[in-house]
Enzyme design. Structure first.
Site, PDB file in Angstrom:
ATOM      1  N   ARG A  59       0.834  -1.209   0.000  1.00 54.43           N
ATOM      2  CA  ARG A  59       0.000   0.000   0.000  1.00 54.43           C
ATOM      3  C   ARG A  59       0.869   1.259   0.000  1.00 54.43           C
ATOM      4  NH1 ARG A  59      -4.750  -0.500  -0.344  1.00 54.43           N
ATOM      5  NH2 ARG A  59      -5.258   1.474   0.614  1.00 54.43           N
ATOM      6  N   ASP A  94      -3.035   8.088   3.194  1.00 57.79           N
ATOM      7  CA  ASP A  94      -2.280   8.547   2.022  1.00 57.79           C
ATOM      8  C   ASP A  94      -1.914  10.017   2.207  1.00 57.79           C
ATOM      9  OD1 ASP A  94      -5.484   8.582   0.547  1.00 57.79           O
ATOM     10  OD2 ASP A  94      -4.314  10.400   0.921  1.00 57.79           O
ATOM     11  N   HIS A 109      -5.526   8.571  11.761  1.00 55.46           N
ATOM     12  CA  HIS A 109      -5.232   7.134  11.692  1.00 55.46           C
ATOM     13  C   HIS A 109      -3.806   6.853  11.236  1.00 55.46           C
ATOM     14  CE1 HIS A 109      -9.807   6.109  11.258  1.00 55.46           C
ATOM     15  NE2 HIS A 109      -9.481   6.443  12.477  1.00 55.46           N
ATOM     16  N   ASN A 201     -21.139  12.371  -0.093  1.00 57.52           N
ATOM     17  CA  ASN A 201     -20.750  10.960  -0.176  1.00 57.52           C
ATOM     18  C   ASN A 201     -21.405  10.311  -1.383  1.00 57.52           C
ATOM     19  OD1 ASN A 201     -19.024   9.433   1.636  1.00 57.52           O
ATOM     20  ND2 ASN A 201     -20.721   7.991   1.815  1.00 57.52           N
ATOM     21  N   ALA A 219     -17.065  12.443  -5.051  1.00 61.31           N
ATOM     22  CA  ALA A 219     -16.401  13.584  -4.416  1.00 61.31           C
ATOM     23  C   ALA A 219     -15.771  14.516  -5.445  1.00 61.31           C
ATOM     24  CB  ALA A 219     -15.338  13.069  -3.445  1.00 61.31           C
TER      25      ALA A 219
HETATM   26  N1  APR Z   1     -16.847   9.877  -3.860  1.00 61.26           N
HETATM   27  C1  APR Z   1     -17.464  10.017  -2.651  1.00 61.26           C
HETATM   28  N2  APR Z   1     -17.650   8.985  -1.777  1.00 61.26           N
HETATM   29  C2  APR Z   1     -17.203   7.775  -2.175  1.00 61.26           C
HETATM   30  C3  APR Z   1     -16.580   7.554  -3.431  1.00 61.26           C
HETATM   31  C4  APR Z   1     -16.410   8.678  -4.287  1.00 61.26           C
HETATM   32  N3  APR Z   1     -15.825   8.578  -5.479  1.00 61.26           N
HETATM   33  N4  APR Z   1     -16.269   6.219  -3.535  1.00 61.26           N
HETATM   34  C5  APR Z   1     -16.699   5.634  -2.386  1.00 61.26           C
HETATM   35  N5  APR Z   1     -17.277   6.569  -1.577  1.00 61.26           N
HETATM   36  C6  APR Z   1     -17.845   6.383  -0.232  1.00 61.26           C
HETATM   37  C7  APR Z   1     -18.537   5.044  -0.029  1.00 61.26           C
HETATM   38  O1  APR Z   1     -19.885   5.165  -0.367  1.00 61.26           O
HETATM   39  C8  APR Z   1     -18.347   4.814   1.476  1.00 61.26           C
HETATM   40  O2  APR Z   1     -19.424   5.396   2.207  1.00 61.26           O
HETATM   41  O3  APR Z   1     -16.767   6.399   0.674  1.00 61.26           O
HETATM   42  C9  APR Z   1     -17.064   5.582   1.794  1.00 61.26           C
HETATM   43  C10 APR Z   1     -15.840   4.716   2.084  1.00 61.26           C
HETATM   44  O4  APR Z   1     -16.094   3.985   3.250  1.00 61.26           O
HETATM   45  P1  APR Z   1     -14.999   2.979   3.856  1.00 61.26           P
HETATM   46  O5  APR Z   1     -14.455   2.138   2.786  1.00 61.26           O
HETATM   47  O6  APR Z   1     -15.654   2.334   5.012  1.00 61.26           O
HETATM   48  O7  APR Z   1     -13.809   3.941   4.312  1.00 61.26           O
HETATM   49  P2  APR Z   1     -13.709   4.891   5.591  1.00 61.26           P
HETATM   50  O8  APR Z   1     -15.058   5.375   6.028  1.00 61.26           O
HETATM   51  O9  APR Z   1     -12.691   5.900   5.320  1.00 61.26           O
HETATM   52  O10 APR Z   1     -13.156   3.848   6.705  1.00 61.26           O
HETATM   53  C11 APR Z   1     -12.916   4.333   7.992  1.00 61.26           C
HETATM   54  O11 APR Z   1     -11.983   2.243   8.670  1.00 61.26           O
HETATM   55  O12 APR Z   1     -10.829   0.497   7.862  1.00 61.26           O
HETATM   56  C12 APR Z   1     -10.748   1.551   8.726  1.00 61.26           C
HETATM   57  O13 APR Z   1      -8.939   2.848   9.471  1.00 61.26           O
HETATM   58  C13 APR Z   1      -9.655   2.528   8.341  1.00 61.26           C
HETATM   59  O14 APR Z   1      -9.750   4.920   8.110  1.00 61.26           O
HETATM   60  C14 APR Z   1     -10.435   3.733   7.854  1.00 61.26           C
HETATM   61  C15 APR Z   1     -11.734   3.634   8.611  1.00 61.26           C
END
Ligand code: APR
Length: 235
Positions: A59, A94, A109, A201, A219
């Site tokens: 990663r 990132d 994180h 979102n 986004a």
């Molecule tokens: N634009 C906007 N939103 C998006 C896009 C996009 N192009 N692609 C995906 N999403 C949304 C999805 O609908 C989802 O609700 O982004 C969200 C991503 O969710 P997760 O994969 O659960 O990621 P995140 O919420 O950042 O996870 C939180 O969990 O695994 C741990 O520590 C890790 O920081 C992470 C935390």
């Protein structure tokens, strides 16, 4: 959006999806192909450090192959032009916010491009692999680990985050599923002290019902439009 001076923006994996970085949950998400228990807990690291290093080394290399997208650049512009207080609290590990030019960024994180020595506690900017157990530049011990907050560990700088949320006039959440606390609870903290709350979102998150406004879409489209509105409202 009048009378807004202090803004807190929470970002998640969704803001980096259009740069080609996998999200964690949902179709093709990381946690579909890797068990959290195997790669993202201190217990996993104690049990099989090579497996964990291999996961994070891949990663760490991958994020250096991608570029920020329009959403990152729009937030960097807001960061540069917003005269009030602004804090981008990111769950992402990132460096795309910073590479887009944002400076008021807090990684709750941790960060891929950082290695943490388990002997002297020093942290080092790091781009290469850790699986070969490179020596700590500070103490020479071979005990560097990814500087990532794993499940069961406390996120970083929570006091600063809560202080900023307690002063916020506006709390905005971008690209996060609202599945992981304490990040997922920040909207309630903000709303409780009277802040306006907005969610940008792709789909409704688990916490959508806590937000005053939810806008659905990628986004890369939603964020530049929202930033334009904010800067226009401040003129
Ligand atoms: N634009 C906007 N939103 C998006 C896009 C996009 N192009 N692609 C995906 N999403 C949304 C999805 O609908 C989802 O609700 O982004 C969200 C991503 O969710 P997760 O994969 O659960 O990621 P995140 O919420 O950042 O996870 C939180 O969990 O695994 C741990 O520590 C890790 O920081 C992470 C935390």
């Amino acid at each position: 959006m009048s009378n807004i001076r202090n803004i807190v923006i929470l970002t998640g994996a969704g803001i980096s999806a259009e740069s080609g970085i996998d999200t964690f949950r949902g179709g093709g998400g990381l946690w579909e192909n890797h068990r959290v228990e195997d790669v993202a807990t201190p217990e996993a690291f104690a049990r099989d450090p090579d497996l964990v290093h291999r996961f994070y080394d891949a990663r760490r290399a991958a994020i250096q192959q991608v570029e920020p997208n329009a959403a990152h650049y729009a937030l960097a512009r807001l960061d540069a032009e917003w005269e009030g207080n602004l804090l981008i609290v990111t769950q992402n590990v990132d460096d795309l916010h910073e590479r887009a030019g944002a400076s008021r960024v807090l990684h709750m994180h941790g960060e891929h491009l950082s290695a943490w020595c388990q002997s002297c506690d020093a942290r080092h900017h790091w781009r290469g692999p850790l699986i070969d157990r490179p020596a700590c530049p500070e103490c020479s011990a071979e005990t560097l680990r990814p500087d990532i907050v794993w499940f069961g560990e406390m996120p970083y700088r929570m006091e600063e985050i809560y202080a900023a949320v307690s002063e916020a006039d506006l709390f905005v959440s971008i690209g996060t599923s609202g599945a992981v606390y304490p990040a997922a609870g920040l909207v309630q903290e903000a709303a409780a002290q009277g802040a306006q709350t907005v969610e940008l979102n792709l789909e409704r998150s688990q916490g959508s019902h806590f937000f005053d406004v939810t806008r659905l879409g990628p986004a890369g489209q939603l964020v530049p439009a929202w930033v334009e509105e904010m800067l226009a409202s401040a003129r």
